[in-house]
Design a protein around this motif. Structure first.
Motif, short mmCIF file in Angstrom:
data_model
loop_
_atom_site.label_atom_id
_atom_site.label_comp_id
_atom_site.label_asym_id
_atom_site.label_seq_id
_atom_site.Cartn_x
_atom_site.Cartn_y
_atom_site.Cartn_z
N UNK A 1 0.86 -1.21 0.00
CA UNK A 1 0.00 0.00 0.00
C UNK A 1 0.89 1.25 0.00
N UNK A 2 0.27 2.34 -0.44
CA UNK A 2 1.01 3.61 -0.41
C UNK A 2 0.93 4.24 0.98
N UNK A 3 -0.19 3.99 1.66
CA UNK A 3 -0.34 4.56 3.01
C UNK A 3 -1.31 3.71 3.83
N UNK A 4 -1.06 3.65 5.13
CA UNK A 4 -1.97 2.90 6.01
C UNK A 4 -2.62 3.89 6.98
N UNK A 5 -3.99 3.87 7.06
CA UNK A 5 -4.70 4.70 8.05
C UNK A 5 -5.06 3.78 9.21
N UNK A 6 -4.53 4.10 10.38
CA UNK A 6 -4.60 3.17 11.53
C UNK A 6 -5.40 3.78 12.68
N UNK A 7 -6.48 3.05 13.05
CA UNK A 7 -7.20 3.47 14.27
C UNK A 7 -6.33 3.09 15.48
N UNK A 8 -6.57 3.75 16.60
CA UNK A 8 -5.72 3.45 17.77
C UNK A 8 -6.41 2.44 18.69
N UNK A 9 -7.66 2.81 19.08
CA UNK A 9 -8.39 1.94 20.01
C UNK A 9 -9.05 0.79 19.25
N UNK A 10 -8.41 -0.36 19.30
CA UNK A 10 -8.98 -1.52 18.59
C UNK A 10 -8.90 -2.75 19.46
N UNK A 11 -9.83 -3.74 19.22
CA UNK A 11 -9.71 -4.97 20.00
C UNK A 11 -8.48 -5.78 19.55
N UNK A 12 -8.12 -6.78 20.31
CA UNK A 12 -6.96 -7.67 20.08
C UNK A 12 -5.65 -6.92 20.27
#
Ligand code: ADP
Length: 735
Positions: free
Chosen positions: A659-670
């Motif tokens: 991918x060219x860019x990853x958009x990452x949430x912070x609060x996630x399960x696991x």
């Protein structure tokens, strides 16, 4: 003066006192009387110094006991000795002293004797015959009063001698005649010598030669029985001389020669004695001089001692004063130290309490911040969905009347801002807020505010008028969300507190300094107004003045947020209000204007939107609504977008896809966004990762960057901002 010397002098003083005291042991009066007899005997033996010393000793004792008779007697005795020493002036002084003390007593014999002695001195030595006669007469008066015949006789003889000396023979013979019988019958040899000699003188003066001869011869005859040299020396020798003269006058030269020879023999003998006496006298005088010198020396030493004693007393006084001051100082110091110690202990205790209180307060503050942070995060996530969907609907319905959708979007944004603001009120108070930099158009923002609040305006039958200064540039850069918050609060308040009135919102360009454009905002209504006494209170948290439940619903937070927000813009709010006339709020905020930059942003978006080089974006997000919203926004921009539900799936996906860019949430399960990023980086994958989170940027910045993330975008975001960041990250990688 050295200290040892002072102490020595103090001891000396003490022992000197004891010594003097021990010297003052009493001598009985009887013994003193005997001592005076001794003094008289010494005088007769021509031992003047002994006589004087003894009399002085008696005088000293008598003065101490206050025995006036003894004082008078001692003074009289001293007068006699001094007279014999030819110190006539001093002798008179002591006689007068003797007379003074004798007059205090009833001892007339003593008074008579002293008067006689004074008379003697004036007659024989001082040659003040009248004064001498006066004293004799006083003596005679006293003698007659006490009936002392012998004293009367002696005094009368003395008076006769005095008058004869004055050549007053008739005056003198009167006294002689009146005592003659007594002397013939009861007189002693000495008075008989005197009376006959005086008669001889008297007859001789009046040329009664035979009577004179007979008298002189009788005097010589009585002279053989006396041992009193004074009579021999005076009356007898003179009688011989006068006899020789008378015989010579008569032509009886034989007798004249005989008596002259007898006179000379006697005279020689007494002259010898007189010489001896004089020699003794001179000796005594030398001794006296010596004594005087010694006395002077002693006096001088005493004076020196007195002075040094005075000095010592001053020094001792000073020493004591300093000592007392020193003690006082010590005492004060001691008290001060005690006081300080006590205060110190109290301070330490208070300090310890304060430390505990501070720790508790910090703990509470941390808990509060955590609580506010969690709540605002939880509120922000669903709001992101609402705003996102509103955006999507707006896009899908472009060209239609979207005012309701805009109001929905704005309200959601406002609610989100409010949530943020409660969180930020804490942050502002902790001074942790950084203003955003977004491009906006002031007229658009004011229209949105106005539209959004239209329903309140309608409810209260108010009209909103917006007046924007045409000089204000189209595109401003600043925190438009926070500006909207300020305006929303102030305009909604104006509408709430006005009925059937007008609310004017105006903004004009006040001045331009460098790139900063200073805009002055004014929100004016003609509503109920605010009383002068309330005008300072209204900015406090949760303060509502004259609230009526049915009128409106508010929290009392609005103005306190407004004041803080305006403070963030480095400005302050001003209020002018009059009851029932209306209220005006005024503030000035500076905004940057950078038209070139604005254009660039717009252009770059345009380019990206038309590009064929599709950018591949991986969205890691667990919230289904947010997945849809984000995917829609990205795909709307013709970018490719894959979505995974959690971090592990993302890592797996990256094993097969790039991918060219990853958009990452912070609060996630696991696993969290941070942990996912760390694991991706561990695998050596360098694709830019942008955190897409409901957290405020500053909150997570540190952890995000340290885990390997490249940038952060806070939800909800302006799509333009998201693409700006994506593009810049892709551009950096490719470069
Ligand atoms: P709220 O509006 O929730 O009561 P605010 O902090 O916004 O809280 O306002 C505090 C108080 O200030 C209000 O309760 C009101 O009494 C007064 N106030 C604010 N704006 C106005 C205005 N435009 N006209 C009259 N009173 C006002």
């Amino acid at each position: 003066m050295p200290r040892t010397k002072i102490i020595a002098q103090l001891f000396f003083l003490f022992f000197f006192q004891i010594a003097t005291y021990s010297q003052t042991e009493r001598i009985p009066n009887k013994q003193l009387e005997e001592m005076l007899v001794d003094a008289d005997n010494y005088l007769h033996k021509l031992e003047y110094d002994k006589s004087l010393a003894t009399s002085e000793k008696v005088l000293a004792q008598a003065l101490k006991t206050g025995n006036n008779v003894l004082i008078a007697k001692a003074c009289n005795q001293i007068g006699l000795s001094l007279r014999e020493n030819s110190d006539f002036n001093k002798s008179i002084q002591f006689y007068n002293k003797a007379l003074h003390y004798a007059d205090l007593t009833s001892n007339d014999i003593l008074k008579n004797r002293i008067n006689n002695n004074i008379g003697d001195l004036y007659i024989s030595e001082k040659t003040d015959l009248d004064k001498g006669i006066l004293y004799y007469k006083k003596a005679l008066f006293i003698a007659k009063q006490i009936g002392d015949s012998i004293a009367i006789a002696h005094t009368q003889l003395d008076l006769t001698k005095a008058y004869f000396k004055k050549k007053d023979y008739t005056g003198g013979i009167h006294y002689l005649n009146s005592v003659n019988n007594f002397i013939i019958n009861k007189g002693d040899f000495e008075s008989k010598i005197s009376s006959n000699f005086l008669y001889g003188t008297y007859y001789n003066h009046f040329n009664k030669i035979d009577l004179a001869l007979a008298s002189y011869e009788k005097a010589i005859e009585y002279g053989k029985f006396t041992k009193d040299e004074r009579f021999i020396k005076n009356e007898i020798i003179l009688s011989y001389k006068e006899l020789s003269n008378i015989y010579k006058k008569k032509g009886d030269y034989k007798n004249a020669l005989l008596f002259l020879k007898l006179r000379n023999d006697l005279s020689d003998r007494y002259n010898e004695q007189e010489n001896l006496r004089k020699a003794k006298l001179i000796g005594t005088q030398i001794k006296n001089d010596d004594y005087k010198r010694q006395i002077y020396k002693i006096k001088f030493e005493k004076e020196l001692q007195r002075r040094s004693l005075r000095k010592s007393k001053i020094v001792v006084g000073l020493f004591f004063a300093i000592f007392i001051i020193f003690i006082l100082l010590l005492f004060t110091l001691f008290r001060n130290i005690n006081f300080k110690k006590k205060t110190n202990d109290e301070l330490l205790k208070v300090n310890a309490d304060l430390k505990i209180a501070k720790e508790k307060a910090e703990e509470a503050s941390l808990l509060k911040t955590q609580f506010v942070s969690t709540i605002s995060h939880e509120l922000r996530t669903p709001l992101y969905g609402i705003i996102g969907i509103a955006n999507m609907l707006l896009d899908e319905n472009k060209g239609r009347d979207n005012s309701h959708l805009n109001s929905l979007k704005f309200s959601a944004r406002y609610l989100l801002s409010l949530v943020n603001d409660i969180f930020q009120i804490n942050k502002i108070d902790d001074k942790h807020v950084i203003l955003d930099r977004l491009t906006f158009n002031i007229s658009e923002e004011l229209d949105i505010v106005s539209n959004c609040l239209q329903y309140i305006a309608n409810k209260n039958e108010n009209s909103i008028f917006i007046d924007v200064d045409p000089a204000i540039p189209e595109n401003l850069i600043g925190d438009k969300l926070r500006l909207s918050q300020i305006l929303m609060n102030l305009v909604s308040n104006a509408l709430k507190f006005t009925k059937n009135g007008e609310v004017n919102v105006s903004v004009h360009l006040k001045n331009v300094v460098d790139k900063l454009h200073y805009l002055e905002f004014q929100i004016r209504d003609n509503g109920v107004g605010i009383a002068k006494s309330d005008q300072d209170k209204i900015y406090d948290k949760f303060v509502q003045v004259g609230r009526k439940e049915e009128d409106y619903h508010g929290t009392g937070l609005g103005l306190s947020i407004v004041k803080r927000l305006i403070g963030l813009f480095n400005s302050e709010i001003h209020l002018a209000s009059q009851i029932n006339k209306g209220t005006t709020f005024r503030f000035t905020i500076a905004f940057e204007v950078d038209s070139i930059k604005t254009e660039e942003i717009i252009n770059s978006i345009e380019v990206d939107m038309t590009t064929n080089n599709t950018i591949k974006v991986l969205v890691v997000e667990d919230n289904k609504i947010n997945q849809i919203v984000t995917k829609k926004i990205i795909e709307k921009n013709n970018y490719k977008c894959d979505v995974v539900n959690d971090g592990l799936l993302a890592i797996k996906k990256l094993e097969t896809e790039t991918y060219d860019v990853i958009l990452m949430d912070i609060n996630m399960p696991i696993i969290s966004g941070f942990e996912t990023t760390r694991r991706i980086r561990k695998k050596g994958i360098t694709t830019p990762i942008v955190a897409l989170t409901a957290f405020v940027k500053e909150e997570i910045a540190e952890e995000a960057f340290s885990s390997g993330m490249n940038d952060i975008v806070s939800k909800p975001f302006e799509p333009i901002k998201l693409f700006q960041i994506i593009n810049s990250q892709v551009y950096k990688t490719k470069a």
